[in-house]
Enzyme design. Structure first.
Site, PDB file in Angstrom:
ATOM      1  N   LYS B  44       0.861  -1.179   0.000  1.00  0.00           N
ATOM      2  CA  LYS B  44       0.000   0.000   0.000  1.00  0.00           C
ATOM      3  C   LYS B  44       0.900   1.233   0.000  1.00  0.00           C
ATOM      4  O   LYS B  44       1.954   1.238   0.631  1.00  0.00           O
ATOM      5  CB  LYS B  44      -0.906   0.003   1.246  1.00  0.00           C
ATOM      6  CG  LYS B  44      -1.912   1.142   1.252  1.00  0.00           C
ATOM      7  CD  LYS B  44      -2.946   0.953   2.360  1.00  0.00           C
ATOM      8  CE  LYS B  44      -3.762   2.209   2.577  1.00  0.00           C
ATOM      9  NZ  LYS B  44      -4.710   2.480   1.490  1.00  0.00           N
ATOM     10  N   SER B  45       0.484   2.256  -0.721  1.00  0.00           N
ATOM     11  CA  SER B  45       1.356   3.415  -0.930  1.00  0.00           C
ATOM     12  C   SER B  45       1.789   4.070   0.377  1.00  0.00           C
ATOM     13  O   SER B  45       0.997   4.267   1.288  1.00  0.00           O
ATOM     14  CB  SER B  45       0.643   4.449  -1.802  1.00  0.00           C
ATOM     15  OG  SER B  45       0.252   3.838  -3.007  1.00  0.00           O
ATOM     16  N   ALA B  69     -12.574   5.233   0.063  1.00  0.00           N
ATOM     17  CA  ALA B  69     -11.862   6.477   0.349  1.00  0.00           C
ATOM     18  C   ALA B  69     -11.125   6.263   1.659  1.00  0.00           C
ATOM     19  O   ALA B  69     -11.605   6.631   2.730  1.00  0.00           O
ATOM     20  CB  ALA B  69     -12.833   7.645   0.450  1.00  0.00           C
ATOM     21  N   CYS B 127      -4.942   8.945  -7.544  1.00  0.00           N
ATOM     22  CA  CYS B 127      -5.968   8.709  -6.526  1.00  0.00           C
ATOM     23  C   CYS B 127      -7.040   9.790  -6.624  1.00  0.00           C
ATOM     24  O   CYS B 127      -6.715  10.971  -6.629  1.00  0.00           O
ATOM     25  CB  CYS B 127      -5.347   8.722  -5.138  1.00  0.00           C
ATOM     26  SG  CYS B 127      -6.584   8.646  -3.841  1.00  0.00           S
ATOM     27  N   GLY B 216     -14.158  -2.517  -9.070  1.00  0.00           N
ATOM     28  CA  GLY B 216     -15.012  -3.692  -9.233  1.00  0.00           C
ATOM     29  C   GLY B 216     -15.528  -3.844 -10.652  1.00  0.00           C
ATOM     30  O   GLY B 216     -15.116  -3.121 -11.562  1.00  0.00           O
ATOM     31  N   GLY B 242      -8.367  -3.437 -12.759  1.00  0.00           N
ATOM     32  CA  GLY B 242      -9.710  -2.870 -12.627  1.00  0.00           C
ATOM     33  C   GLY B 242     -10.795  -3.902 -12.874  1.00  0.00           C
ATOM     34  O   GLY B 242     -11.058  -4.265 -14.012  1.00  0.00           O
ATOM     35  N   GLY B 243     -11.404  -4.403 -11.808  1.00  0.00           N
ATOM     36  CA  GLY B 243     -12.575  -5.267 -11.943  1.00  0.00           C
ATOM     37  C   GLY B 243     -12.288  -6.708 -12.319  1.00  0.00           C
ATOM     38  O   GLY B 243     -13.180  -7.420 -12.766  1.00  0.00           O
ATOM     39  N   THR B 265     -10.233  -5.520  -5.717  1.00  0.00           N
ATOM     40  CA  THR B 265     -11.603  -5.784  -5.280  1.00  0.00           C
ATOM     41  C   THR B 265     -11.973  -7.260  -5.448  1.00  0.00           C
ATOM     42  O   THR B 265     -12.829  -7.773  -4.724  1.00  0.00           O
ATOM     43  CB  THR B 265     -12.572  -4.876  -6.064  1.00  0.00           C
ATOM     44  OG1 THR B 265     -12.112  -3.532  -5.917  1.00  0.00           O
ATOM     45  CG2 THR B 265     -13.978  -4.979  -5.532  1.00  0.00           C
TER      46      THR B 265
END
Lengths: 255, 303
Positions: B44-45, B69, B127, B216, B242-243, B265
């Site tokens: 994680k950043s 968020a 972000c 997602g 992504g998803g 996700t």
């Protein structure tokens, strides 16, 4: 359908229909809301504008929660009145295992009672003999005594001696273990107390399960904040076997 | 089936990467994803200073995905240098990730990360929900991205991945500028939006920060299209993200032009073993359709 995985995490509105106070720092809230949760599972409660926190339901139909005033969030909860609405999502996590348990001992420290009261009822319904050890600081922190006495033999300790045996629930448990055998010991309370109970279970070679608490942000196994070693309390727990906990350094640091 | 993949010369046992932001707070978190079968893991950043991030709720759900968020809650650089000093417990490459408000701070972080055993360093400039970072620091501006990559390039020889946002109208321009300034790969995409979910019972936005990045299934078609377009323009490789939660999604991203594929996700949908499950599905599909390697699938939709 995989998408339902997302939708089932949405908040449902839950209106407060009853509030009871026990002493200055425990309140029991009843909500116009029902859910299916196994003993030991938890829900996330959202106070708009304040945040969300995990709680163990003490009843599911209607939903009931026992809350101890500890920080800002619970302080705000104590301001809630009948008619106010909160958001609920869940249930989450793995509950207690109780199949094939004939003789159980439940050990609750303080508000840890919230995770165990339904388990006592479920065990009793399943035909198990239940001893219930319950320790608090002082008398007015005792809740659910009538419910517990209906299904279990109750042993109470208070640190100030205002009710039951003066001292801690560890002393009561030690006395019971000297003469009784159990298939499983179930425990929820402050972590240092749980560490002591785990040590006793190891000494007497009794199976055990513990309900743990960690700060939670997502409750769905992605944020990693509730990690205990490399287990996630929200997904792998909140109930862990004593055997699992004994191998997690991050639990034993309280020793 | 051999699922070996490679990104910027880094060999991966499979093309699936734990994306930054999920299960990456510390080594114990990462070990969960490693057990789940990921081919590489992104932390994680990390920011220069420790951040507690936004208040809860940090996640909101809708029928086709999640909004989050978290607000870059992380331990900060000095704690991260200790936490990630020894990466010997990992059998797969670990990608560092760090983010900052400006090029100078990005460079400081990269310079510190350069001394660790990270296989590569990912820089998110995308972000959509943290004030002073990513899109809220104006990092959708091509000049700013160029300055960030140039400053970081001087600090490390490790591969630099730039994590962009596929929702921006100028995402191709940003990626091209980054490539020219010395970035080694593009991670596409960060969460899209931001979006908002309103709880109709209380008439309040669910997220404490009100808005959050969308992830997602809902965003996958947008990301696939962005990867497809980037592949037409870029020489450097792409990490698709992504998803993705199934083997078929991985194949789709590879065909669009990704060399590796991130999952975040998807862990919510299928647990940390989503990586292993995707690999099994990927293997089966490749066997059934006569593909012998991941390489053959990359960019296949461009024929």
């Amino acid at each position: 359908m995989l998408t339902s995985r997302f939708e089932r995490n949405r908040f449902v509105g839950a209106k407060i229909i009853n509030v009871q106070s026990y002493g200055a720092d425990i309140k029991i809230f009843e909500f116009e809301c029902k859910l299916k949760a196994k003993p030991g599972q938890f829900i996330m409660l959202w106070l708009p504008g304040i945040g969300e926190r995990p709680f163990s339901p003490t009843k599911t139909n209607p939903l009931e929660l026992a809350v101890k005033k500890r920080g800002l969030f619970t302080k705000k909860m104590f301001e809630l009145k009948v008619g106010d609405c909160v958001g609920i999502r869940g249930p989450y996590g793995k509950g207690f295992k109780y199949e094939n348990v004939k003789h159980a001992c439940l050990v609750a420290g303080g508000i840890g009672i919230a995770a165990l009261v339904r388990l006592a009822e479920t065990l009793s319904n399943n035909g198990a003999m239940v001893d219930f050890v319950y320790g608090v600081r002082k008398r007015d922190q005792l809740v659910f005594l009538e419910r517990i006495e209906k299904v279990a033999e109750l042993f109470v300790s208070t640190e100030d001696g205002s009710f039951g045996k003066k001292g801690t629930c560890i002393e009561l448990l030690k006395r019971l273990l000297a003469s009784k055998r159990y298939d499983c010991i179930y425990c929820c309370g402050p972590e240092p107390m749980m560490v002591q109970v785990l040590a006793l279970c190891k000494h007497y070679n009794i199976k055990s399960q513990f309900s743990l608490e960690r700060r939670m942000k997502c409750a769905v196994g992605i944020c990693g904040h509730c990690a205990l070693g490399s287990k996630l309390v929200c997904k792998d727990g909140p109930v862990f076997s004593g055997k699992t906990l004994a191998s997690i350094r991050e639990f034993m640091v309280h020793e | 089936m051999d699922l070996q993949a490679s990104i910027c010369g880094i060999k991966l046992k499979n093309p699936l990467v734990l994306a930054s932001g999920v299960l990456g707070l510390n080594k114990n978190n990462l070990l969960i994803a490693q057990r789940g079968g990921a081919g590489a893991l992104t932390i994680k950043s990390i920011t220069l200073e420790k951040r507690s991030g936004h208040d809860t709720p940090n996640v909101a759900f809708f029928e086709a995905g999640v909004l989050n968020a978290f607000g870059y809650c992380n331990m900060g650089l000095s704690a991260a240098l200790e936490e990630f000093a020894d990466l010997s417990c990992f059998s797969v490459p670990i990608f560092g990730s760090c983010t900052a408000s400006n090029a100078r701070d990005f460079a400081k972080l990269v310079s510190a990360f350069d001394k660790l055993d990270f296989a590569a360093i990912e820089l998110p400039v995308s972000c959509p929900h943290t004030p002073s970072y990513g899109l809220l620091a104006g990092q959708s501006n091509v000049e700013k991205v160029r300055a960030i990559i140039k400053a970081c390039r001087k600090e490390t020889k490790k591969p630099i991945f730039l994590k962009i946002n596929a929702g921006l109208p100028n995402f191709v321009e940003i990626a091209l500028a980054a490539e020219k300034a010395g970035a080694d790969a593009i991670t596409c995409s960060n969460t899209l939006g931001p979006g908002m979910v309103i709880d109709i019972n209380t008439a309040k936005p669910v997220l404490s920060f009100k808005v959050g990045g969308v992830s997602g299934p809902a965003i996958r078609p947008m990301v696939v299209r962005a990867i497809y377009e980037l592949y037409e323009h870029l020489k450097i490789p792409i990490i698709g993200l992504g998803g993705v939660s199934q083997g078929e999604h991985v194949i789709e991203m590879l065909m669009a032009g990704a060399s590796a594929v991130g999952i975040a996700t998807g862990i919510l949908q299928r647990g940390p073993c989503v990586f292993r499950k995707c690999c099994e599905e990927l293997s089966r599909w490749m066997k059934e359709h006569g593909y012998g390697s991941i390489e053959e699938l990359i960019g296949f939709a461009h024929q």
